[in-house]
Design a protein around this motif. Structure first.
Motif, PDB file in Angstrom:
ATOM      1  N   ILE A 105     -55.121  24.420   0.668  1.00  0.00           N
ATOM      2  CA  ILE A 105     -56.053  24.539   0.044  1.00  0.00           C
ATOM      3  C   ILE A 105     -55.797  26.023  -0.416  1.00  0.00           C
ATOM      4  O   ILE A 105     -55.569  25.652  -1.947  1.00  0.00           O
ATOM      5  N   ALA A 106     -54.801  25.897  -0.320  1.00  0.00           N
ATOM      6  CA  ALA A 106     -54.058  27.335  -0.836  1.00  0.00           C
ATOM      7  C   ALA A 106     -53.038  27.075  -2.420  1.00  0.00           C
ATOM      8  O   ALA A 106     -52.771  27.537  -3.244  1.00  0.00           O
ATOM      9  N   LYS A 107     -52.683  25.704  -2.156  1.00  0.00           N
ATOM     10  CA  LYS A 107     -51.432  25.134  -3.531  1.00  0.00           C
ATOM     11  C   LYS A 107     -52.444  24.695  -4.393  1.00  0.00           C
ATOM     12  O   LYS A 107     -52.255  24.778  -5.414  1.00  0.00           O
ATOM     13  N   ALA A 108     -54.245  25.090  -4.123  1.00  0.00           N
ATOM     14  CA  ALA A 108     -54.552  24.807  -5.834  1.00  0.00           C
ATOM     15  C   ALA A 108     -54.619  25.798  -6.532  1.00  0.00           C
ATOM     16  O   ALA A 108     -54.903  25.778  -7.342  1.00  0.00           O
ATOM     17  N   GLY A 109     -54.531  26.956  -6.438  1.00  0.00           N
ATOM     18  CA  GLY A 109     -54.423  28.303  -6.236  1.00  0.00           C
ATOM     19  C   GLY A 109     -53.435  28.509  -7.554  1.00  0.00           C
ATOM     20  O   GLY A 109     -53.941  30.053  -7.938  1.00  0.00           O
ATOM     21  N   ALA A 110     -52.544  27.978  -7.209  1.00  0.00           N
ATOM     22  CA  ALA A 110     -50.840  28.520  -7.806  1.00  0.00           C
ATOM     23  C   ALA A 110     -50.287  27.187  -8.169  1.00  0.00           C
ATOM     24  O   ALA A 110     -50.155  26.352  -7.107  1.00  0.00           O
ATOM     25  N   GLN A 111     -49.854  26.831  -9.462  1.00  0.00           N
ATOM     26  CA  GLN A 111     -48.721  25.541  -9.579  1.00  0.00           C
ATOM     27  C   GLN A 111     -47.536  25.773 -10.659  1.00  0.00           C
ATOM     28  O   GLN A 111     -48.275  26.630 -11.740  1.00  0.00           O
ATOM     29  N   ILE A 112     -46.818  25.067 -10.254  1.00  0.00           N
ATOM     30  CA  ILE A 112     -45.932  25.205 -11.197  1.00  0.00           C
ATOM     31  C   ILE A 112     -45.432  24.195 -11.992  1.00  0.00           C
ATOM     32  O   ILE A 112     -44.971  23.590 -11.525  1.00  0.00           O
ATOM     33  N   ASN A 113     -45.674  23.882 -13.308  1.00  0.00           N
ATOM     34  CA  ASN A 113     -45.448  22.998 -14.076  1.00  0.00           C
ATOM     35  C   ASN A 113     -44.081  22.977 -14.631  1.00  0.00           C
ATOM     36  O   ASN A 113     -43.537  23.706 -15.685  1.00  0.00           O
ATOM     37  N   ILE A 114     -42.918  22.166 -14.342  1.00  0.00           N
ATOM     38  CA  ILE A 114     -41.720  22.044 -15.890  1.00  0.00           C
ATOM     39  C   ILE A 114     -42.253  21.685 -16.883  1.00  0.00           C
ATOM     40  O   ILE A 114     -41.932  19.831 -16.839  1.00  0.00           O
ATOM     41  N   LEU A 115     -42.133  22.422 -17.772  1.00  0.00           N
ATOM     42  CA  LEU A 115     -42.447  21.344 -18.635  1.00  0.00           C
ATOM     43  C   LEU A 115     -41.213  20.969 -20.062  1.00  0.00           C
ATOM     44  O   LEU A 115     -41.164  19.850 -20.933  1.00  0.00           O
ATOM     45  N   SER A 116     -40.460  21.812 -19.389  1.00  0.00           N
ATOM     46  CA  SER A 116     -38.968  21.324 -20.547  1.00  0.00           C
ATOM     47  C   SER A 116     -38.141  22.091 -19.574  1.00  0.00           C
ATOM     48  O   SER A 116     -37.783  22.706 -18.561  1.00  0.00           O
ATOM     49  N   PRO A 117     -36.854  20.714 -18.666  1.00  0.00           N
ATOM     50  CA  PRO A 117     -36.688  19.544 -19.280  1.00  0.00           C
ATOM     51  C   PRO A 117     -37.697  18.356 -18.936  1.00  0.00           C
ATOM     52  O   PRO A 117     -38.218  18.577 -16.788  1.00  0.00           O
ATOM     53  N   THR A 118     -38.423  17.430 -19.258  1.00  0.00           N
ATOM     54  CA  THR A 118     -38.570  16.721 -18.626  1.00  0.00           C
ATOM     55  C   THR A 118     -38.149  15.325 -17.894  1.00  0.00           C
ATOM     56  O   THR A 118     -36.852  15.460 -18.946  1.00  0.00           O
ATOM     57  N   PRO A 119     -38.758  14.683 -17.396  1.00  0.00           N
ATOM     58  CA  PRO A 119     -37.844  13.295 -16.855  1.00  0.00           C
ATOM     59  C   PRO A 119     -37.102  12.334 -17.893  1.00  0.00           C
ATOM     60  O   PRO A 119     -36.401  12.318 -17.956  1.00  0.00           O
ATOM     61  N   GLU A 120     -38.112  12.718 -19.116  1.00  0.00           N
ATOM     62  CA  GLU A 120     -37.073  11.455 -20.535  1.00  0.00           C
ATOM     63  C   GLU A 120     -36.260  12.301 -20.772  1.00  0.00           C
ATOM     64  O   GLU A 120     -34.892  11.641 -21.259  1.00  0.00           O
ATOM     65  N   ILE A 121     -36.309  13.634 -21.054  1.00  0.00           N
ATOM     66  CA  ILE A 121     -35.142  14.369 -22.006  1.00  0.00           C
ATOM     67  C   ILE A 121     -33.972  13.911 -20.685  1.00  0.00           C
ATOM     68  O   ILE A 121     -32.712  14.362 -20.814  1.00  0.00           O
ATOM     69  N   PHE A 122     -34.111  14.399 -19.608  1.00  0.00           N
ATOM     70  CA  PHE A 122     -33.060  13.961 -17.974  1.00  0.00           C
ATOM     71  C   PHE A 122     -32.179  13.240 -18.100  1.00  0.00           C
ATOM     72  O   PHE A 122     -31.522  12.800 -17.969  1.00  0.00           O
ATOM     73  N   ASP A 123     -33.431  11.864 -18.633  1.00  0.00           N
ATOM     74  CA  ASP A 123     -32.721  10.496 -18.033  1.00  0.00           C
ATOM     75  C   ASP A 123     -31.792  10.621 -19.451  1.00  0.00           C
ATOM     76  O   ASP A 123     -30.579   9.846 -19.247  1.00  0.00           O
ATOM     77  N   LYS A 124     -31.902  11.401 -20.898  1.00  0.00           N
ATOM     78  CA  LYS A 124     -30.943  11.088 -21.901  1.00  0.00           C
ATOM     79  C   LYS A 124     -29.753  11.755 -21.696  1.00  0.00           C
ATOM     80  O   LYS A 124     -29.063  11.251 -22.360  1.00  0.00           O
ATOM     81  N   HIS A 125     -29.720  12.580 -21.322  1.00  0.00           N
ATOM     82  CA  HIS A 125     -29.279  13.702 -21.397  1.00  0.00           C
ATOM     83  C   HIS A 125     -28.048  13.873 -19.993  1.00  0.00           C
ATOM     84  O   HIS A 125     -27.144  14.801 -19.564  1.00  0.00           O
ATOM     85  N   LYS A 126     -28.236  13.263 -18.762  1.00  0.00           N
ATOM     86  CA  LYS A 126     -27.915  13.487 -17.272  1.00  0.00           C
ATOM     87  C   LYS A 126     -26.316  12.898 -18.022  1.00  0.00           C
ATOM     88  O   LYS A 126     -26.309  12.006 -17.807  1.00  0.00           O
ATOM     89  N   VAL A 127     -25.389  13.075 -16.159  1.00  0.00           N
ATOM     90  CA  VAL A 127     -24.490  13.102 -16.544  1.00  0.00           C
ATOM     91  C   VAL A 127     -24.331  12.758 -14.730  1.00  0.00           C
ATOM     92  O   VAL A 127     -24.982  13.377 -13.944  1.00  0.00           O
ATOM     93  N   THR A 128     -23.293  12.139 -13.744  1.00  0.00           N
ATOM     94  CA  THR A 128     -22.908  12.037 -12.888  1.00  0.00           C
ATOM     95  C   THR A 128     -21.996  12.289 -12.471  1.00  0.00           C
ATOM     96  O   THR A 128     -20.752  12.617 -13.295  1.00  0.00           O
ATOM     97  N   ARG A 129     -22.173  13.616 -11.570  1.00  0.00           N
ATOM     98  CA  ARG A 129     -21.154  14.258 -10.814  1.00  0.00           C
ATOM     99  C   ARG A 129     -20.828  13.712  -9.508  1.00  0.00           C
ATOM    100  O   ARG A 129     -21.829  13.095  -8.548  1.00  0.00           O
ATOM    101  N   SER A 130     -19.369  13.410  -9.421  1.00  0.00           N
ATOM    102  CA  SER A 130     -19.197  14.034  -7.807  1.00  0.00           C
ATOM    103  C   SER A 130     -18.771  14.719  -6.944  1.00  0.00           C
ATOM    104  O   SER A 130     -18.024  16.002  -7.566  1.00  0.00           O
ATOM    105  N   GLY A 131     -19.103  15.466  -6.124  1.00  0.00           N
ATOM    106  CA  GLY A 131     -18.623  16.589  -5.055  1.00  0.00           C
ATOM    107  C   GLY A 131     -17.148  15.873  -4.179  1.00  0.00           C
ATOM    108  O   GLY A 131     -16.968  15.319  -4.393  1.00  0.00           O
ATOM    109  N   ARG A 132     -16.568  17.078  -3.338  1.00  0.00           N
ATOM    110  CA  ARG A 132     -15.118  16.977  -2.924  1.00  0.00           C
ATOM    111  C   ARG A 132     -15.415  15.457  -1.108  1.00  0.00           C
ATOM    112  O   ARG A 132     -14.899  14.834  -1.035  1.00  0.00           O
TER     113      ARG A 132
END
Length: 252
Positions: A105-132
Motif C-alpha cells: 500500500i505504501a509503495k503506491a505513495g512514492a515511485q522512482i522511475n529511471i528515465l535514462s539510461p533506458t534498457p535500450e540505451i544500456f544494451d547499446k553501450h554495455k560492456v562485460t566486466r570480470s572480477g577477481r
C-alpha cells in the motif's frame, strides 16, 4: 435626488444582506489557498529529495535501493511534528521510510522511475566486466569519458545517444501528497477522483480533466487509507525530476 446619507445606509443594508452568501465562498477560498501553500511546500521538499536520490544513484551504480533510501531521508521534514524532539526525528524517518519502500500500500505513495539510461540505451553501450573471483557483470563504462569516442549509437529512429550522454542519470519521482486542510481537501479531492468524465463538450458530464496513471494510484491509496474511518482520504500526485552525471558505472 437621494441624499448621500440615504445612499450610504442603502449600501450598508445591501452589504449586510450579501454577507451570508459571501462568507462560505471566502472561507473556501482561504482554505484552498492554505492547501495550495502546503502542496507547494511539499513540492519544494520533494525537489530537494529527488536531487539527493539521483546523487545517491550516481554514486552507487544506479541502485534503486540507494535512491529510495536517499529519498526517504530527504522527505523526513514533511513527516515531522515536533522539530525540538530527537525522538520525533527517528519517528519521522521511519514513517518516511515506510512510505517510500514499505508495504504494498505504501509503495503506491512514492515511485522512482529511471528515465535514462533506458534498457535500450544500456544494451547499446554495455560492456562485460570480470572480477577477481571470476564473477562477471555488465555495465555502461564510466571511466575516461572525455577521451572516448562521441559517436552516437542508434537507439530508435528518433533517438541517437553517445557514451557521454548514456552516463547521464535522469529520474522521475512521483509522490502522493495527502490533502489535509478541511473543506479544501474535499473540493480538490472530488475533482481528482472524477471517474469516466465525458469527452463531449456539450455533455453535462464534460470536464477538461483526466487523471493520469499515478494520480489514479493516489486515488486508490486514499480510498484504502480512509476505509477504516468510513470516508475517503484524498491525495494529489506531485512530480519531480533530477538529472545528474553518473560517478560510477551504471549497472542493471
Amino acid at each position: 435626488m437621494m441624499s448621500r446619507k440615504f445612499q450610504t445606509g442603502q449600501a450598508m443594508a445591501e452589504f449586510s444582506i450579501s454577507i451570508p452568501f459571501l462568507a462560505p465562498i471566502v472561507l473556501v477560498m482561504i482554505m484552498l489557498l492554505i492547501q495550495w501553500a502546503t502542496i507547494y511546500r511539499d513540492k519544494m521538499t520533494l525537489n530537494a529529495a529527488t536531487f539527493e536520490a539521483a546523487r545517491a544513484g550516481s554514486l552507487n551504480n544506479g541502485s534503486k535501493a540507494k535512491m529510495r533510501d536517499a529519498l526517504a531521508q530527504g522527505m523526513v521534514p514533511i513527516f515531522m511534528r515536533d522539530e525540538s524532539s530527537a525522538l520525533e526525528v527517528g519517528r519521522a524517518y521511519l514513517m518516511s521510510k515506510l512510505y517510500v519502500e514499505g508495504s504494498a500500500i505504501a509503495k503506491a505513495g512514492a515511485q522512482i522511475n529511471i528515465l535514462s539510461p533506458t534498457p535500450e540505451i544500456f544494451d547499446k553501450h554495455k560492456v562485460t566486466r570480470s572480477g577477481r573471483h571470476g564473477n562477471r557483470w555488465q555495465e555502461i563504462p564510466n571511466d575516461n569519458l572525455m577521451y572516448r569516442k562521441s559517436d552516437a549509437k542508434k537507439i530508435t529512429d528518433e533517438q541517437h545517444v553517445n557514451i557521454q550522454d548514456a552516463n547521464l542519470l535522469k529520474i522521475e519521482v512521483n509522490w502522493c501528497k495527502k490533502l489535509e486542510v478541511p473543506i479544501a481537501n474535499w473540493v480538490i479531492g472530488k475533482i481528482l477522483t472524477l471517474t469516466d468524465p465525458s469527452p463531449n463538450p456539450l455533455d453535462a458530464e464534460f470536464v477538461m480533466y483526466s487523471p493520469h496513471k499515478h494520480q489514479l494510484g493516489c486515488n486508490a491509496l486514499g480510498a484504502i487509507a480512509g476505509a477504516g474511518s468510513g470516508y475517503s482520504d484524498y491525495y494529489i500526485s506531485i512530480k519531480s525530476y533530477a538529472l545528474i552525471r553518473m560517478q560510477t558505472p551504471f549497472k542493471i
